[in-house]
Each structure stands twice: as C-alpha cells, then as structure tokens.
Design an enzyme around this catalytic site. Sequence first.
Site, PDB file in Angstrom:
ATOM      1  N   CYS A 122       0.812  -1.240   0.000  1.00 38.55           N
ATOM      2  CA  CYS A 122       0.000   0.000   0.000  1.00 38.55           C
ATOM      3  C   CYS A 122       0.838   1.280   0.000  1.00 38.55           C
ATOM      4  O   CYS A 122       0.418   2.293  -0.536  1.00 38.55           O
ATOM      5  CB  CYS A 122      -1.011   0.004   1.136  1.00 38.55           C
ATOM      6  SG  CYS A 122      -0.287  -0.090   2.777  1.00 38.55           S
ATOM      7  N   CYS A 130      -3.359  -2.634  -0.980  1.00 35.54           N
ATOM      8  CA  CYS A 130      -2.274  -3.489  -0.507  1.00 35.54           C
ATOM      9  C   CYS A 130      -1.875  -4.557  -1.522  1.00 35.54           C
ATOM     10  O   CYS A 130      -1.054  -5.424  -1.224  1.00 35.54           O
ATOM     11  CB  CYS A 130      -2.657  -4.141   0.815  1.00 35.54           C
ATOM     12  SG  CYS A 130      -3.044  -2.927   2.091  1.00 35.54           S
ATOM     13  N   LYS A 195      -5.546  -9.325  11.073  1.00 37.73           N
ATOM     14  CA  LYS A 195      -5.473  -7.875  10.916  1.00 37.73           C
ATOM     15  C   LYS A 195      -6.847  -7.375  10.496  1.00 37.73           C
ATOM     16  O   LYS A 195      -7.388  -7.779   9.473  1.00 37.73           O
ATOM     17  CB  LYS A 195      -4.428  -7.513   9.866  1.00 37.73           C
ATOM     18  CG  LYS A 195      -4.335  -6.014   9.600  1.00 37.73           C
ATOM     19  CD  LYS A 195      -3.219  -5.702   8.618  1.00 37.73           C
ATOM     20  CE  LYS A 195      -3.182  -4.220   8.281  1.00 37.73           C
ATOM     21  NZ  LYS A 195      -2.124  -3.911   7.323  1.00 37.73           N
ATOM     22  N   ARG A 205      -1.935   6.160   8.093  1.00 34.17           N
ATOM     23  CA  ARG A 205      -2.056   6.402   6.659  1.00 34.17           C
ATOM     24  C   ARG A 205      -1.571   7.804   6.307  1.00 34.17           C
ATOM     25  O   ARG A 205      -1.088   8.025   5.200  1.00 34.17           O
ATOM     26  CB  ARG A 205      -3.493   6.133   6.205  1.00 34.17           C
ATOM     27  CG  ARG A 205      -3.774   4.631   6.301  1.00 34.17           C
ATOM     28  CD  ARG A 205      -5.154   4.242   5.866  1.00 34.17           C
ATOM     29  NE  ARG A 205      -5.377   2.807   6.146  1.00 34.17           N
ATOM     30  CZ  ARG A 205      -6.538   2.203   6.094  1.00 34.17           C
ATOM     31  NH1 ARG A 205      -7.621   2.893   5.755  1.00 34.17           N
ATOM     32  NH2 ARG A 205      -6.650   0.917   6.364  1.00 34.17           N
ATOM     33  N   GLU A 233      -7.974 -17.464  10.631  1.00 34.88           N
ATOM     34  CA  GLU A 233      -6.892 -16.739   9.949  1.00 34.88           C
ATOM     35  C   GLU A 233      -5.530 -17.084  10.552  1.00 34.88           C
ATOM     36  O   GLU A 233      -4.555 -17.299   9.830  1.00 34.88           O
ATOM     37  CB  GLU A 233      -7.108 -15.223  10.057  1.00 34.88           C
ATOM     38  CG  GLU A 233      -8.056 -14.641   9.020  1.00 34.88           C
ATOM     39  CD  GLU A 233      -7.397 -14.501   7.650  1.00 34.88           C
ATOM     40  OE1 GLU A 233      -6.244 -14.934   7.473  1.00 34.88           O
ATOM     41  OE2 GLU A 233      -8.050 -13.955   6.741  1.00 34.88           O
ATOM     42  N   LYS A 248      -3.941  -7.394  15.368  1.00 32.71           N
ATOM     43  CA  LYS A 248      -3.826  -5.955  15.130  1.00 32.71           C
ATOM     44  C   LYS A 248      -5.183  -5.398  14.765  1.00 32.71           C
ATOM     45  O   LYS A 248      -5.874  -5.991  13.929  1.00 32.71           O
ATOM     46  CB  LYS A 248      -2.851  -5.739  13.977  1.00 32.71           C
ATOM     47  CG  LYS A 248      -2.706  -4.313  13.545  1.00 32.71           C
ATOM     48  CD  LYS A 248      -1.855  -4.235  12.316  1.00 32.71           C
ATOM     49  CE  LYS A 248      -1.833  -2.800  11.849  1.00 32.71           C
ATOM     50  NZ  LYS A 248      -1.207  -2.649  10.575  1.00 32.71           N
ATOM     51  N   SER A 274      -1.565   3.176  15.332  1.00 29.68           N
ATOM     52  CA  SER A 274      -1.436   4.628  15.361  1.00 29.68           C
ATOM     53  C   SER A 274      -2.600   5.330  16.055  1.00 29.68           C
ATOM     54  O   SER A 274      -2.395   6.274  16.813  1.00 29.68           O
ATOM     55  CB  SER A 274      -1.282   5.144  13.937  1.00 29.68           C
ATOM     56  OG  SER A 274      -2.376   4.730  13.131  1.00 29.68           O
TER      57      SER A 274
HETATM   58  C1  PBG Z   1       0.171  -1.744   5.815  1.00 30.23           C
HETATM   59  C2  PBG Z   1       0.014  -1.401   7.239  1.00 30.23           C
HETATM   60  C3  PBG Z   1      -0.928  -0.568   7.876  1.00 30.23           C
HETATM   61  C4  PBG Z   1      -0.575  -0.528   9.229  1.00 30.23           C
HETATM   62  C5  PBG Z   1       0.541  -1.341   9.373  1.00 30.23           C
HETATM   63  N1  PBG Z   1       0.872  -1.887   8.144  1.00 30.23           N
HETATM   64  C6  PBG Z   1      -2.031   0.256   7.336  1.00 30.23           C
HETATM   65  C7  PBG Z   1      -3.217  -0.331   6.746  1.00 30.23           C
HETATM   66  O1  PBG Z   1      -3.393  -1.551   6.663  1.00 30.23           O
HETATM   67  O2  PBG Z   1      -4.016   0.474   6.286  1.00 30.23           O
HETATM   68  C8  PBG Z   1      -1.257   0.269  10.300  1.00 30.23           C
HETATM   69  C9  PBG Z   1      -0.425   0.585  11.483  1.00 30.23           C
HETATM   70  C10 PBG Z   1      -0.945   1.639  12.387  1.00 30.23           C
HETATM   71  O3  PBG Z   1      -2.046   2.179  12.248  1.00 30.23           O
HETATM   72  O4  PBG Z   1      -0.190   1.967  13.314  1.00 30.23           O
HETATM   73  N2  PBG Z   1      -0.863  -2.403   5.217  1.00 30.23           N
END
Ligand code: PBG
Length: 324
Positions: A122, A130, A195, A205, A233, A248, A274
């Site tokens: 991504c 992605c 995830k 993002r 999963e 996550k 984040s």
């Molecule tokens: C990549 C990825 C993401 C995050 C980690 N790897 C973003 C997403 O899937 O949109 C998010 C990490 C975070 O918010 O701290 N795909």
Amino acid sequence: MQFPEYRARRLRKNESFRRLIRETRLSTDDLVYPLFVVGGKDFKKPIQSMPGNFQMSTDNIVKEALNARELGIPAVLLFGIPAHKDDMATGAFAKDGIVQQAVKQIKNEVPDILVITDVCLCEYTSHGHCGVLEKEEVQNDATLEVLAETAVSLARAGADMVAPSAMMDGQVAAIREALDENSLENIPIMAYAAKYSSSFYGPFREAAESAPQFGDRKSYQMDPANSDEAIREIMLDVEEGADIIMVKPALAYLDIIYRAKQEFDLPLVAYSVSGEYAMIKAAAQRGWLDEEKVMMETLTAIKRAGADIIITYFATQAAALLNK
Ligand code: PBG
C-alpha cells in the site's frame, strides 16, 4: 474463602506487597519500535497526528535505531515512503528501495538491533491498495508474487525478519517458499495473521501516505465484528509457516489477543496501532489524561491479555520509564 476471613486488601497494603504479587510485568524486552523511512538526507518531518513520531531519512533512522538500542529495545519495524509510486508497487522490491537502503545502513551501524520490515504494497502503489489491481479489484494470487519478491529483496538487504501485512490469502506460504528457494530459510516470518479493517489506522495512513485512493480495505482485512474468523486466519498462517503471529489492532481487540494466546503456542505479538497512540496523546495534550500512566496501563493490559511482544509508537518513551 470469604470476607471477613479473606481480605483482598491485605496484599494491596503497600507497594512492596503489590510488587510481590504482581502478575504481569512489562519489560523493554517486549517492545518493537516502528519507524517511517523516506529518501533524502537530514530529513525529519513530524507526523501531525502522531506527536513524537517522524518521517525520517536513513541517516536519522540510523540515529533513532541507535537510540532505541541504547534504551534496550530489541527491534525496530520499518515502513517505507517511496519517492515514486506506481501500479505495480515496484518500489517495494527495488534493490535500492527506500527500506532496503535503511536496512543496510542500520545493520552496518547498529548491527545488534533486530530490523523487521513490513511487507505490504500500500505504501508503494499509486492507488494505495495493498495488492495489485485488475479493474478495481485487488488480485490475490498476482499480489502473492510481488509480496514474495519484496520479502526476498528485504531479506537480501539484511532484514532480520519479514512481516507480511497485506492480508492476502496464502501470503505466508508464498513468502516462506520464496525465502527458502533463495537460501533465506533462516529468516523468520512475523505474520499479521488477524489484521482487522480498522479505523484506528487513520494516523498511520497520514504517516505512510498510504490511504487507498478509492474504496476501502474490507475485501482483504477482517471485519471488526468477528472473533472465530481470527482464529481461522491465525491457524492458516501457522500452517503456512508463520514463526510469530500477530493480532492488530490491540486495545479494542484484547479478547482476540486472549483467545489467540489460549489457542496457539507461537509467540504472539500485538500491534498497538497509530490511532491508539493518537488517542492517548491527544487527550494528554488537553490535560484530560495522565499520558505516562495511561501509556503504561495500556501496554500492561495488552500484555496481560496475552501478548508476548508489543509493537508500539510509545516504545522509546515506555523504555525510558521502565529503565528508570
Ligand atoms: C500496511 C500497514 C498498515 C498498518 C501497518 N501496516 C495500514 C493499513 O493496513 O491500512 C497500520 C499501522 C498503524 O495504524 O499503526 N498495510
């Protein structure tokens, strides 16, 4: 045992008693510190929605890795923001790609910190999804090839572990096979196994400039309403050869972390994302929460739920407190 024979407060009387019976101990050893790499030199740009975190050029990334190592943090996790994005995410597997360069420099200058690299497209695709697209659909099997090539490229650059996060079916098996074929059989895979399609990724993002240009990630990331599906999963990733499994986000998914810990015996990592970080920072900036206390309470709770390892933007701040 019942009151008045049993009095729970007896063992809470003072800090020494509390230390003695404490069940969960957070340690610097548990922490992984995410970093955002960009090109150029002497570049360090604050990420608005993640105060204390920066997009950094490789020279500053090396300094930050050194700082982390000095604090006793065992590993960093790298994300790259390439200068150019395209349909096929070529920046992800370029020999001189931004993360490849950063890995090399860190391993040269701070050899004993583990460098984990995110494996996803991504940040490298012009459309921000992605995987590779046909029409507006993310193509699973075509994406696997690109992910495998990316993982090999990062491992060749010196990454100690690769962390596939694209949520494509079969990604762990594809990467394991490609690594093995290239004599990289000793490189472990930390799989983003469960995830979720979470709005807590918002600040990331911005940081990684990776928001999808259209649509959302719901056709590949998991529905936040599901729990049994997370177990399926994770099971798939274990069968495909994952060495470490991940849940996550963390804070809104402690039940998933708990279940994963009960059902699987691999090391379990929780990614405190984040948005979780931003919430605490924002409330603290307003004086509405005590930042350090809420940070430690949150990290301890994630560990109590069952996480062995925590990826957190608070890593250095928490390590500094833990080392006191
Ligand atoms: C990549 C990825 C993401 C995050 C980690 N790897 C973003 C997403 O899937 O949109 C998010 C990490 C975070 O918010 O701290 N795909």
